[in-house]
Design a protein around this motif. Structure first.
Motif, PDB file in Angstrom:
ATOM      1  N   TYR A   1       0.830  -1.167   0.103  1.00  0.00           N
ATOM      2  CA  TYR A   1       0.076  -0.255  -0.019  1.00  0.00           C
ATOM      3  C   TYR A   1       0.728   1.390  -0.103  1.00  0.00           C
ATOM      4  O   TYR A   1       0.533   2.112  -0.812  1.00  0.00           O
ATOM      5  CB  TYR A   1      -0.954  -0.214   1.204  1.00  0.00           C
ATOM      6  N   PRO A   2       1.780   1.291   0.640  1.00  0.00           N
ATOM      7  CA  PRO A   2       2.552   2.634   0.544  1.00  0.00           C
ATOM      8  C   PRO A   2       3.422   2.875  -0.640  1.00  0.00           C
ATOM      9  O   PRO A   2       3.465   3.832  -1.056  1.00  0.00           O
ATOM     10  CB  PRO A   2       3.924   2.233   1.759  1.00  0.00           C
ATOM     11  N   GLU A   3       3.516   1.578  -1.283  1.00  0.00           N
ATOM     12  CA  GLU A   3       4.254   1.816  -2.710  1.00  0.00           C
ATOM     13  C   GLU A   3       3.325   2.516  -3.605  1.00  0.00           C
ATOM     14  O   GLU A   3       3.526   3.185  -4.528  1.00  0.00           O
ATOM     15  CB  GLU A   3       4.859   0.615  -3.465  1.00  0.00           C
ATOM     16  N   VAL A   4       2.007   2.062  -3.662  1.00  0.00           N
ATOM     17  CA  VAL A   4       1.074   2.642  -4.228  1.00  0.00           C
ATOM     18  C   VAL A   4       0.854   4.149  -3.943  1.00  0.00           C
ATOM     19  O   VAL A   4       0.712   5.232  -4.790  1.00  0.00           O
ATOM     20  CB  VAL A   4      -0.481   2.087  -4.165  1.00  0.00           C
ATOM     21  N   ARG A   5       0.904   4.403  -2.812  1.00  0.00           N
ATOM     22  CA  ARG A   5       0.630   6.102  -2.295  1.00  0.00           C
ATOM     23  C   ARG A   5       1.617   6.786  -2.908  1.00  0.00           C
ATOM     24  O   ARG A   5       1.673   7.689  -3.683  1.00  0.00           O
ATOM     25  CB  ARG A   5       0.515   6.103  -0.887  1.00  0.00           C
ATOM     26  N   SER A   6       2.964   6.383  -2.808  1.00  0.00           N
ATOM     27  CA  SER A   6       4.152   6.965  -3.060  1.00  0.00           C
ATOM     28  C   SER A   6       4.220   7.142  -4.794  1.00  0.00           C
ATOM     29  O   SER A   6       4.568   8.154  -5.162  1.00  0.00           O
ATOM     30  CB  SER A   6       5.470   6.484  -2.587  1.00  0.00           C
TER      31      SER A   6
ATOM     32  N   TYR B   1      -4.233   0.014  -6.449  1.00  0.00           N
ATOM     33  CA  TYR B   1      -3.200  -0.280  -7.613  1.00  0.00           C
ATOM     34  C   TYR B   1      -3.964  -0.162  -8.814  1.00  0.00           C
ATOM     35  O   TYR B   1      -3.374   0.721  -9.844  1.00  0.00           O
ATOM     36  CB  TYR B   1      -2.732  -1.417  -7.303  1.00  0.00           C
ATOM     37  N   THR B   2      -5.064  -0.763  -8.919  1.00  0.00           N
ATOM     38  CA  THR B   2      -5.815  -0.357 -10.232  1.00  0.00           C
ATOM     39  C   THR B   2      -6.045   0.961 -10.610  1.00  0.00           C
ATOM     40  O   THR B   2      -5.628   1.061 -11.740  1.00  0.00           O
ATOM     41  CB  THR B   2      -7.370  -1.158 -10.242  1.00  0.00           C
ATOM     42  N   HIS B   3      -6.279   1.764  -9.586  1.00  0.00           N
ATOM     43  CA  HIS B   3      -6.271   3.315  -9.986  1.00  0.00           C
ATOM     44  C   HIS B   3      -5.111   3.795 -10.174  1.00  0.00           C
ATOM     45  O   HIS B   3      -5.117   4.824 -10.961  1.00  0.00           O
ATOM     46  CB  HIS B   3      -7.169   3.937  -9.013  1.00  0.00           C
ATOM     47  N   GLU B   4      -3.827   3.310  -9.728  1.00  0.00           N
ATOM     48  CA  GLU B   4      -2.811   3.793 -10.037  1.00  0.00           C
ATOM     49  C   GLU B   4      -2.427   3.399 -11.555  1.00  0.00           C
ATOM     50  O   GLU B   4      -2.102   4.295 -12.155  1.00  0.00           O
ATOM     51  CB  GLU B   4      -1.331   3.371  -9.356  1.00  0.00           C
TER      52      GLU B   4
END
Length: 221
Positions: A13-18, A107-110
């Motif tokens: 989850y932090p990787e998606v946010r960053s 992640y899908t929205h990233e």
């Protein structure tokens, strides 16, 4: 099923946010840009959705999101990081898998955001494996629920999953990113048909409509 062990949610989850923050850094006016994979949304709407989901999941895990509701995209990103930091700790304490649907959604929205900004998908991402597992389970339920023969899902890199019950009657093969986007409702029926199928794909096409996902009528991104 054959795949690598998924990364825990509190790592993914932090990787998606960053990743989302990095995509928007220095892009003046990007908040008003439309997101083709989510036709009714702008980039600001997408980020607002990510924050809303994080708030809900934090509350479900016993936390309390900040009372002030952010408005601008930079404010939303800061709010998301604040909530996300606490979520990461709570997900770790819960064993690391209780936020998997949230991670898949984020992640899908990233990937949606990357497509909207014209940025290629990441070569590697900590959220890919756990998110893909969620998609495979949902699609598998759709295949079984429709009484369809099971289908082998295969990436061109050699990873395999079986959707449905019993011995697979056919195999669909695609690059990992394409297969992910197909399972997440981002590929049209025509695009799904163009994947590498070992048998006529018609029987399985309805199964790509499941949960919140439905193939778009025209080519997706």
């Amino acid at each position: 099923m054959r795949a690598s062990r998924p990364t825990p949610d509190f790592v993914a989850y932090p990787e998606v946010r960053s990743g989302v923050r990095a995509l928007l850094a220095g892009r003046t006016g990007a908040d008003r840009r439309p997101v083709p994979a989510c036709p009714e949304w702008t980039v600001a709407d997408l980020v607002d959705h990510l924050v809303t989901i994080a708030d809900r999941v934090l509350e479900r895990h016993g936390g309390t999101p900040p009372a002030a509701r952010p408005v601008t995209v930079p404010e939303l990103l800061d709010h998301w990081d604040d909530v996300g930091d606490e979520l990461d700790r709570r997900l770790a304490a819960a064993g690391g898998r209780s936020g998997e649907v949230m991670v898949m959604d984020a992640y899908t929205h990233e990937l949606d955001l990357r497509a909207a900004l014209g940025v290629s998908p990441p070569v590697e991402h900590a959220a890919w494996a756990p998110s893909f597992e969620v998609l495979v389970r949902g699609f598998s339920g759709s295949v079984a629920g429709r009484g369809l023969p099971s289908l082998r899902l295969r990436t061109t890199g050699g990873s395999e999953w079986t959707a449905g019950a019993g011995r697979p009657a056919a195999t669909v093969t695609a690059p990992a990113h394409e297969l992910y986007r197909a399972l997440a409702g981002r590929r049209s029926p025509a695009q799904l048909t163009e994947l590498a199928w070992s048998a006529a794909p018609g029987p399985w096409l309805p199964a790509f409509t499941w949960g919140p996902f439905s193939p778009p009528p025209s080519a997706g991104v």
